[in-house]
Structures are given as structure tokens and as C-alpha cells.
Design an enzyme around this catalytic site. Structure first.
Site, short mmCIF file in Angstrom:
data_model
loop_
_atom_site.label_atom_id
_atom_site.label_comp_id
_atom_site.label_asym_id
_atom_site.label_seq_id
_atom_site.Cartn_x
_atom_site.Cartn_y
_atom_site.Cartn_z
N HIS A 4 2.12 -71.01 -50.29
CA HIS A 4 2.71 -71.71 -51.16
C HIS A 4 4.28 -71.59 -51.39
O HIS A 4 4.90 -72.21 -52.20
CB HIS A 4 2.14 -71.26 -52.79
CG HIS A 4 0.88 -71.60 -53.01
ND1 HIS A 4 -0.18 -70.68 -52.75
CD2 HIS A 4 0.24 -72.91 -53.50
CE1 HIS A 4 -1.45 -71.48 -53.05
NE2 HIS A 4 -1.21 -72.63 -53.37
N LYS A 64 3.01 -82.20 -44.51
CA LYS A 64 2.26 -81.51 -45.76
C LYS A 64 2.19 -82.81 -46.86
O LYS A 64 3.57 -82.99 -47.08
CB LYS A 64 2.76 -80.39 -46.00
CG LYS A 64 2.12 -79.56 -46.98
CD LYS A 64 3.09 -78.11 -47.10
CE LYS A 64 2.13 -77.02 -47.81
NZ LYS A 64 2.06 -77.22 -49.13
N CYS A 67 4.44 -66.01 -50.43
CA CYS A 67 3.31 -66.32 -50.29
C CYS A 67 3.12 -67.46 -49.00
O CYS A 67 3.85 -68.45 -49.34
CB CYS A 67 2.42 -66.97 -51.46
SG CYS A 67 0.84 -67.83 -50.99
N HIS A 76 -8.36 -83.25 -53.20
CA HIS A 76 -9.31 -82.86 -54.30
C HIS A 76 -10.17 -84.01 -54.01
O HIS A 76 -11.57 -83.55 -54.20
CB HIS A 76 -8.86 -82.85 -55.63
CG HIS A 76 -7.53 -81.80 -55.75
ND1 HIS A 76 -6.40 -82.19 -56.00
CD2 HIS A 76 -7.46 -80.67 -55.76
CE1 HIS A 76 -5.47 -81.34 -56.02
NE2 HIS A 76 -6.07 -80.19 -55.91
N CYS A 118 -0.37 -63.39 -56.31
CA CYS A 118 0.28 -65.02 -56.28
C CYS A 118 -0.63 -65.84 -57.15
O CYS A 118 -1.86 -66.09 -57.01
CB CYS A 118 0.03 -65.54 -54.86
SG CYS A 118 0.48 -67.40 -54.81
N HIS A 165 -5.35 -85.19 -56.50
CA HIS A 165 -4.98 -86.07 -55.44
C HIS A 165 -5.93 -86.05 -54.29
O HIS A 165 -7.19 -85.67 -54.65
CB HIS A 165 -3.69 -85.43 -54.61
CG HIS A 165 -3.66 -84.06 -54.24
ND1 HIS A 165 -4.58 -83.74 -53.08
CD2 HIS A 165 -2.99 -82.94 -54.41
CE1 HIS A 165 -4.23 -82.52 -52.77
NE2 HIS A 165 -3.33 -81.99 -53.68
N LYS A 180 4.52 -83.45 -53.78
CA LYS A 180 5.34 -84.57 -54.68
C LYS A 180 6.71 -84.74 -54.22
O LYS A 180 7.24 -85.67 -54.30
CB LYS A 180 5.23 -83.98 -56.08
CG LYS A 180 3.81 -84.18 -56.71
CD LYS A 180 4.11 -83.87 -57.97
CE LYS A 180 2.68 -84.40 -58.48
NZ LYS A 180 2.20 -83.93 -59.89
N CYS A 205 -2.36 -68.97 -55.79
CA CYS A 205 -3.66 -68.58 -55.12
C CYS A 205 -4.51 -68.13 -56.04
O CYS A 205 -5.93 -68.01 -55.82
CB CYS A 205 -3.55 -67.65 -53.73
SG CYS A 205 -2.40 -68.02 -52.59
#
Ligand code: MSP
Length: 517
Positions: A148, A291, A145, A22, A127, A19, A294, A130
């Protein structure tokens, strides 16, 4: 011999397609690569996929696919994204490649023999998102975590550990000798404080993982993701490209800056490799203040964005409007502002106006007369522009060191702002000069004015070509000169000549295309 420049992006996990978060690292690295090529550097630019991860295996299982088919498919999809975004990489690496496996095993063996890797029974939280072990104090009140918001696995197994603690002094010495190793500075200071406080040894292997690179000294265990992932940067330099190591820039997101600035140099020291020169740590995207996720339907899809609008708009927005150095927000309203105002109205309008006017007046040779500069400068002053800036820019139209400095101090916004000022001024210059009136009074002077504008456009096109790649191509179509005849994804050696030349032939065909939609 030309100077070399080696830049890397993080290698991306393949549990999904990239996305905008990245793509950000890849677009920044692409911009630096083109910039360095323009300055005559021989550039190596590596990127691609981090495959030996539990997440990819889980995803393949969910889909009922064989892991190697799944990875081939995702690698292809990732490559497709980078090609659509016109990323000028020179090296693609997949961590399941044979040469990479061999290198990782070689360095693990080296560190093992160097007493830097030892076995230990581990009990704690892990995790998988991560790909990192977590201390209880790292978790939220609900034992999740914090990054996440997922429950980590509780693990009890024998692992091998890397003696990071042994490298505390070496790292601190290295940081002191290389004060710009991590940029921005505030991030570097955070990391230095972290190293000063306490360095914990970290696990380099997993017993229960079935998928990954086996440890050369214990084939019941596979290496843990960071050992495997980070050495990708060295693999791409092996065999025929060794001269490129150490890397000049590792572009990374802030979440993985710690791995690059602390673990990575220690791992390299342990295996006797030279250390990289810079880690550029960028921020995290939110979208319109939220944030990116999706479930919120707000994921910015980079390929659609450049296909629906312009790649230039995305680059201009990312490099100019949002700073690399702070956490920032991708705001669609601001994006459209940049797109309509800066790009279409100011930058593109300038080329289309000047090429139309020049064609009408049969300009086919530019002979630039210095006297016009003064008028341009006077106008700049009248309009409240900073005189020194303009004097400097006109006197040193092209100064390699100055440009290198802009980028090495990573001062990209101010670089773009200066050039944007010139674009705006050139547009205003046309309005104030009132070409139609000038033409009646003094045809010769009018031609000189146009030549001057063509000269300005040529230089702006060259200097902004590392990020306004489409504008560069369009400019070439509308206002062709040999001096613009180069490919920004290749090294060029005579940029000063192209830049400084004040006498050249032009071929005009004003067919500037404005809108994509
Ligand atoms: N595979 C590791 C990197 C290994 S490098 C030796 C990894 N992969 S990742 O696919 O999860 O992330 C790759 C990069 O994308 C990281 O630099 C990360 O910071 C960045 N981003 C992912 N989401 C992001 C945002 N929402 N905003 C900005 N960048 C973020 O980590």
C-alpha cells in the site's frame, strides 16, 4: 437427490464501492454457479461485505457519519453493484449480523478451550490497509507497507494469538491428500513451501479497536479481522443450509490466498469443522499496463462497463482473453477487439443471419438430418480445423462429465475456444454453402441445412449460457424454442434432453440488436 455445490466470493471491505478487481471474483463465481445449475447441481452462492474493519470506521469518521448508518449505506451500494452486474448470488452476508457474531464467538470459545488461543504482549508494525501485522523485513527501505506504500502503525499491546504453528503437520498432510486444494498449482506450491518453512502464530484480537466482535473470554478485546471475516462462509450455512458445508470453491484474489489456504483450514480444524475443497486464487488486475488507482484515473468501473457495452463482452474478455491464472492486464484495445470481433461479428451475427434466413424460408419445425453433419465436418477439415475436436463435439454434443471436467480443471479458455471455433465455422458454412444458390437447386436440402444451423445455435446457446447470459436471452427472442426456455440462475434438471433433441418447433423473429452505444 441432486448434487450440491457451494461457492463463495471474498467478502468485500466497505471503505469504497467495488471496482473491476473485486467484480472479477464475483463474475467468476457467478459463471461457476450458472454452470453448475445447468448441470443440475443445487447451488449456494454467497457474497457481500466485510464490515468489522478499522478502515470502515475511519471512513465513517472522515464523513462525520454514525458507523451503523455508514455501513447500511455502503452495504446497499455494494448490493446495487452486484444487482447491476446480474450476479446470481443466493446468500448475502454482512459481518455485523447477529447470527454471524454468535457463530464467531462460539468458534473462538471452542478454540480457546482447545488451548489454541493464548494471550501475549505484542510489539510491532500493523498495516491497517492490509489489516495485518508486518515484520520489519516485510517493509520497504522507507519503512512502508510494500503493498500500500503507506506507513504502518507501531503498536504495543496485549493480544490473543492463534497457535497456527501447532497445525503445521496437519496442514501438510491435508495438502498431500488434496493435491488440487489450491489452484493454480504454482500458487499451491508456493504456499506449501511457506508452510514447510515456518508457521508463525497470528494475532486474533486487538485491544485498542472499539469496533468489532468482542472475545467471549475477554470482552476488553475485539476479534481481529481474519477470524471474523473467514467464518462468514460457515455462518451462511448455519440453521437451514448445513448440508452445503464444506464449501466447494472459495474464489479469492492472490493477496488473500494465504489466509484461505493456511489460516482458514487451521482455524477450522481447531473448531472441529470440515475443511473446504478448493481455493481458486485469481490474479491482480493492472489496466493498460499500470496499477489501477484513482489518482491515475484508470479504475475500471464494472457497472459502467456492462451498461455501456455488454456484460457478455466483459465476461468473454475476462474468461477467454485473460487467463485466470497469471497476473494480467485489462487492456481496453483487446476488450474492444473481443467485443467487436468475437461477440458482435461472430457470435451475434450467426444468430441474426440464421434467424433471418430461416424466417424467409418458413422454418418452424426443426428435423435434423444427420447427413449434413458430414458436410459440416468436411468443411471444418478444409478450413484447417482439428478433425478430432469436431468429431468429438458432434458425437457427444452434450457430455456432462466432460463439461464438469473442463471446469473442475478450470480450463475455461480452452472450453470457450472450442465453442468459438464452432461459431466461426457455422458462419463460414453459411458463406461457403451460398444459401441463395442452394435454394435454387434443392429447396429441401436448403431447409435441412437451415435446420442444422438452428440446431447448432440452440446447443451453443445452452452451453454458453453460464457466461453469455445476454446472448442467451437475445437468442431466445430471435429463435424461440421450448428447449431454450429456462432461467440460467436456477437449477435445471433436463439439460441433456434439451441439448440432444433433434426435433423441435421454432418460432422465429429476427430482431437481433447489435450495438449498445
Ligand atoms: N475483506 C477481505 C476479504 C475477506 S474474505 C473472508 C478483503 N477485501 S477487499 O475488498 O480488499 O478485497 C476483496 C477481493 O478483491 C480480494 O480477493 C482481492 O484480491 C480482490 N482485489 C482487489 N483489488 C484487486 C485488483 N486490482 N485486481 C484483482 N483483484 C483484486 O481482502
Amino acid at each position: 437427490m441432486s448434487k450440491k455445490f457451494f461457492i463463495t466470493t471474498p467478502i468485500y471491505y466497505t471503505n469504497d464501492i467495488p471496482h473491476i478487481g473485486h467484480a472479477y471474483a464475483s463474475l467468476i463465481a457467478d459463471f461457476y454457479s450458472r454452470q453448475k445449475r445447468l448441470l443440475g447441481y443445487e447451488v449456494k452462492f454467497s457474497t457481500w461485505v466485510d464490515e468489522n474493519s478499522q478502515k470502515a470506521l475511519q471512513k465513517a469518521e472522515e464523513k462525520g457519519m454514525d458507523i451503523s448508518d455508514y455501513l447500511d449505506n455502503m452495504a446497499y451500494k455494494h448490493k446495487n453493484v452486484w444487482e447491476n452486474l446480474d450476479i446470481s448470488y443466493t446468500d448475502f452476508i454482512r459481518t455485523t449480523q447477529e447470527d454471524h457474531k454468535n457463530l464467531v464467538q462460539e468458534v473462538l470459545q471452542e478454540s480457546y478451550e482447545n488451548w489454541d488461543i493464548y494471550q501475549w504482549e505484542y510489539e510491532g508494525y500493523y498495516c491497517v490497509w492490509c489489516e495485518a501485522f508486518k515484520k520489519e523485513s516485510d517493509l520497504t527501505e522507507d519503512w512502508l507497507c510494500p503493498d500500500h506504500l503507506k506507513k504502518p502503525d507501531f503498536i504495543k499491546e496485549k493480544n490473543y494469538f492463534f497457535k497456527l504453528s501447532k497445525y503445521q503437520d496437519d496442514l501438510l498432510r491435508f495438502y498431500e491428500e488434496n493435491p488440487s486444494f489450491v489452484q493454480p498449482n504454482y500458487r499451491f506450491n508456493e504456499l506449501i513451501n511457506f508452510v514447510k518453512e515456518w508457521l508463525e502464530d497470528f494475532s486474533v484480537s486487538r485491544q485498542t479497536n472499539k469496533f468489532g466482535i468482542p472475545l467471549p473470554f475477554d470482552n476488553q478485546q475485539v476479534t481481529y479481522v481474519w477470524y471474523d471475516a473467514l467464518f462468514n462462509y460457515v455462518t451462511v450455512c448455519k440453521n437451514w443450509d448445513e448440508k452445503f458445508w464444506p464449501a466447494d470453491f472459495h474464489v479469492v484474489g492472490k493477496d488473500i490466498a494465504r489466509f484461505h489456504a493456511i489460516y482458514w483450514p487451521a482455524m477450522l480444524l481447531s473448531a472441529w469443522y470440515e475443511l473446504p475443497k478448493n481455493v481458486i486464487s485469481t490474479w491482480f488486475f493492472t489496466v493498460d499496463g499500470q496499477k489501477m488507482s484513482k489518482s491515475l484515473w484508470n479504475v475500471v468501473e464494472p457497472v459502467n462497463t456492462v451498461q455501456n457495452y455488454w456484460r457478455d463482452a466483459l465476461l468473454l474478455y475476462l474468461l477467454y482473453d485473460i487467463s485466470i491464472w497469471r497476473d494480467g492486464d485489462f487492456g481496453w484495445e483487446r476488450f474492444f477487439d473481443v467485443y467487436n470481433n468475437m461477440l458482435l461479428w461472430w457470435w451475434w451475427n450467426l444468430v441474426s443471419r440464421v434467424s433471418k434466413l430461416s424466417q424467409k424460408n418458413n422454418i418452424n419445425k426443426v428435423q435434423f438430418d444427420m447427413s449434413i453433419e458430414k458436410e459440416f465436418l468436411d468443411l471444418a477439415k478444409d478450413l484447417g480445423y482439428d478433425e478430432n475436436l469436431f468429431v468429438n463435439m458432434f458425437e457427444n454434443w452434450f457430455d456432462k462429465n466432460k463439461i464438469d471436467e473442463y471446469f473442475d480443471t478450470v480450463n475455461i479458455n480452452s472450453f470457450i475456444r472450442d465453442w468459438y471455433d464452432i461459431v466461426q465455422l457455422a458462419n463460414k458454412f453459411i458463406e461457403e454453402k451460398k444459401p441463395w444458390e442452394l435454394l435454387k437447386q434443392d429447396e429441401n436440402q436448403w431447409k435441412q441445412t437451415l435446420c442444422f444451423l438452428v440446431y447448432i445455435i440452440k446447443n451453443i446457446a445452452i452451453i454458453t449460457s453460464p457466461f453469455l447470459t445476454e446472448w442467451f436471452e437475445k437468442t431466445k427472442q430471435s429463435l424461440w424454442t421450448d428447449l431454450l426456455d429456462f432461467d440460467t440462475s436456477e437449477t435445471i434438471n433436463d439439460v441433456e434432453e434439451r441439448f440432444n433433441s433433434k426435433s423441435f418447433d421454432v418460432n422465429l423473429s429476427p430482431k437481433f440488436l447489435y450495438q449498445k452505444l
